[in-house]
Design a protein around this motif. Structure first.
Motif, PDB file in Angstrom:
ATOM      1  N   SER A  95       0.831  -1.209   0.000  1.00  0.00           N
ATOM      2  CA  SER A  95       0.000   0.000   0.000  1.00  0.00           C
ATOM      3  C   SER A  95       0.865   1.258   0.000  1.00  0.00           C
ATOM      4  CB  SER A  95      -0.928   0.005   1.215  1.00  0.00           C
ATOM      5  OG  SER A  95      -0.181  -0.011   2.426  1.00  0.00           O
ATOM      6  N   THR A  96       1.979   1.218   0.737  1.00  0.00           N
ATOM      7  CA  THR A  96       2.883   2.366   0.758  1.00  0.00           C
ATOM      8  C   THR A  96       3.535   2.562  -0.600  1.00  0.00           C
ATOM      9  OG1 THR A  96       3.354   2.047   3.117  1.00  0.00           O
ATOM     10  CG2 THR A  96       4.914   3.371   1.862  1.00  0.00           C
TER      11      THR A  96
ATOM     12  N   LEU B 198       6.819  10.099   2.698  1.00  0.00           N
ATOM     13  CA  LEU B 198       5.798   9.055   2.810  1.00  0.00           C
ATOM     14  C   LEU B 198       6.395   7.768   3.362  1.00  0.00           C
ATOM     15  CD1 LEU B 198       2.838   8.430   2.296  1.00  0.00           C
ATOM     16  CD2 LEU B 198       3.442   7.803  -0.046  1.00  0.00           C
TER      17      LEU B 198
ATOM     18  N   SER C  97       1.990   7.106  -6.816  1.00  0.00           N
ATOM     19  CA  SER C  97       1.089   8.203  -7.172  1.00  0.00           C
ATOM     20  C   SER C  97       1.670   9.549  -6.754  1.00  0.00           C
ATOM     21  CB  SER C  97      -0.281   7.992  -6.522  1.00  0.00           C
ATOM     22  OG  SER C  97      -0.180   7.979  -5.108  1.00  0.00           O
ATOM     23  N   THR C  98       2.347   9.578  -5.612  1.00  0.00           N
ATOM     24  CA  THR C  98       2.979  10.817  -5.147  1.00  0.00           C
ATOM     25  C   THR C  98       4.046  11.286  -6.124  1.00  0.00           C
ATOM     26  OG1 THR C  98       2.568  10.340  -2.804  1.00  0.00           O
ATOM     27  CG2 THR C  98       4.392  11.817  -3.309  1.00  0.00           C
TER      28      THR C  98
ATOM     29  N   GLN D 224       1.133   4.301  -2.840  1.00  0.00           N
ATOM     30  CA  GLN D 224       1.046   5.722  -2.503  1.00  0.00           C
ATOM     31  C   GLN D 224       2.269   6.480  -3.001  1.00  0.00           C
ATOM     32  OE1 GLN D 224       0.153   5.000   1.851  1.00  0.00           O
ATOM     33  NE2 GLN D 224      -1.260   6.684   1.496  1.00  0.00           N
TER      34      GLN D 224
ATOM     35  N   GLN E 193      -0.089  15.063   0.771  1.00  0.00           N
ATOM     36  CA  GLN E 193       0.260  14.523   2.088  1.00  0.00           C
ATOM     37  C   GLN E 193       0.037  15.549   3.200  1.00  0.00           C
ATOM     38  OE1 GLN E 193       4.004  12.234   2.356  1.00  0.00           O
ATOM     39  NE2 GLN E 193       4.230  12.566   0.161  1.00  0.00           N
TER      40      GLN E 193
END
Length: 279
Positions: free
Chosen positions: A11-12, A138, A18-19, A15, A34
């Motif tokens: 999941s990280t 993140l 996409s970041t 993220q 964020q």
């Protein structure tokens, strides 16, 4: 689990992906998502200021070094390296303005041309490293260990190494590796510049090599500014070797920056309870 198996959870990683995309599109957008508003403002303002100032100082002659890519005569994107690291803004400028050569002018007529090239290139590189920095935030914030959250942001380690080769490794406690990498990359770059009589850092003359040379980060940008007045007075016998050395040094600096990110991220991941490597 071995140290080679360490990686953020799925999941990280999603993220982070996409970041990175949002940050390359608009520097600072990944931070904004964020809720890092201070960092978002810093990256956005810095990148846009450098891009706009660079384009105006060079009278948009950067566009002479780009290529429109499209289908059937319709341009989809304008391929301009390294300015496209600040992707959306670079695309807007490429559509709003024309290069000066299309108007019959020659780049050497522009007094601040080289400074403009450096500033717009800085914008592209910083756009990319804003994505790296956002990914590092993140990665660190997703750690469950309180100590991990106090460690150096992997994105900051990468940026430090980019600005000064080896500095990111040094700041994460890998002092020998930092000195070894930094010294080797800087030595390769300096020898290359010497072989070119300190006059071979010119976008107009060697646009492709220039991109690689700009990958030296802060040390390369400073060298470009200081060597700008230098001109060739004769044919240099090892000029091509010098170009290869300086360009290779820039690419090695990118690799070292990525390694600094990986090492700093490793320091965070190894503290996670689920990443026990004693098995």
């Amino acid at each position: 689990m071995t140290t080679q198996d360490l990686a953020p959870c799925e999941s990280t990683r999603a993220q982070i992906a996409s970041t990175v995309w949002f940050s390359v599109l608009i520097p600072g957008l990944g931070h904004l998502l964020q809720k890092q508003r201070g960092w978002a403002l810093f990256w956005f303002v810095t990148s846009q200021f450098l891009l706009i100032s660079g384009f105006y100082l060079a009278d948009f002659s950067q566009l002479d070094y780009g290529s429109p890519l499209g289908i059937g005569g319709n341009t989809i994107i304008y391929f301009l390296i390294p300015e496209s690291g600040n992707f959306l803004s670079a695309q807007i400028f490429a559509r709003m303005y024309d290069s000066i050569e299309s108007g019959g002018r020659y780049p050497t007529e522009i007094p601040w041309r080289n400074l403009g090239y450096i500033m717009s290139a800085m914008s592209g590189f910083l756009g990319i490293f804003s994505a790296v920095h956002a990914a590092g935030i993140l990665s660190r914030s997703s750690a469950s260990s309180s100590h991990a959250k106090t460690l150096l942001n992997p994105g900051s380690a990468a940026l430090l190494s980019f600005m000064l080769p080896g500095l990111g490794h040094y700041k994460t406690g890998r002092k020998f590796k930092g000195v070894l990498l930094g010294g080797s990359i800087m030595a390769l770059f300096i020898v290359g510049m010497m072989l070119g009589d300190w006059a071979d850092f010119d976008r107009q003359r060697h646009s492709y090599y220039w991109v690689g040379q700009m990958c030296m980060g802060g040390s390369g940008w400073l060298t470009a500014l200081m060597s700008e007045p230098a001109k060739f007075t004769s044919v240099m016998p090892y000029q091509d070797v010098g170009l290869l050395f300086t360009t290779a040094a820039g690419f090695f600096n990118i690799v070292a920056s990525l390694d600094a990110f990986h090492r700093a991220e490793h320091d965070i991941l190894i503290l996670e309870p689920s990443n026990d490597i004693s098995e």
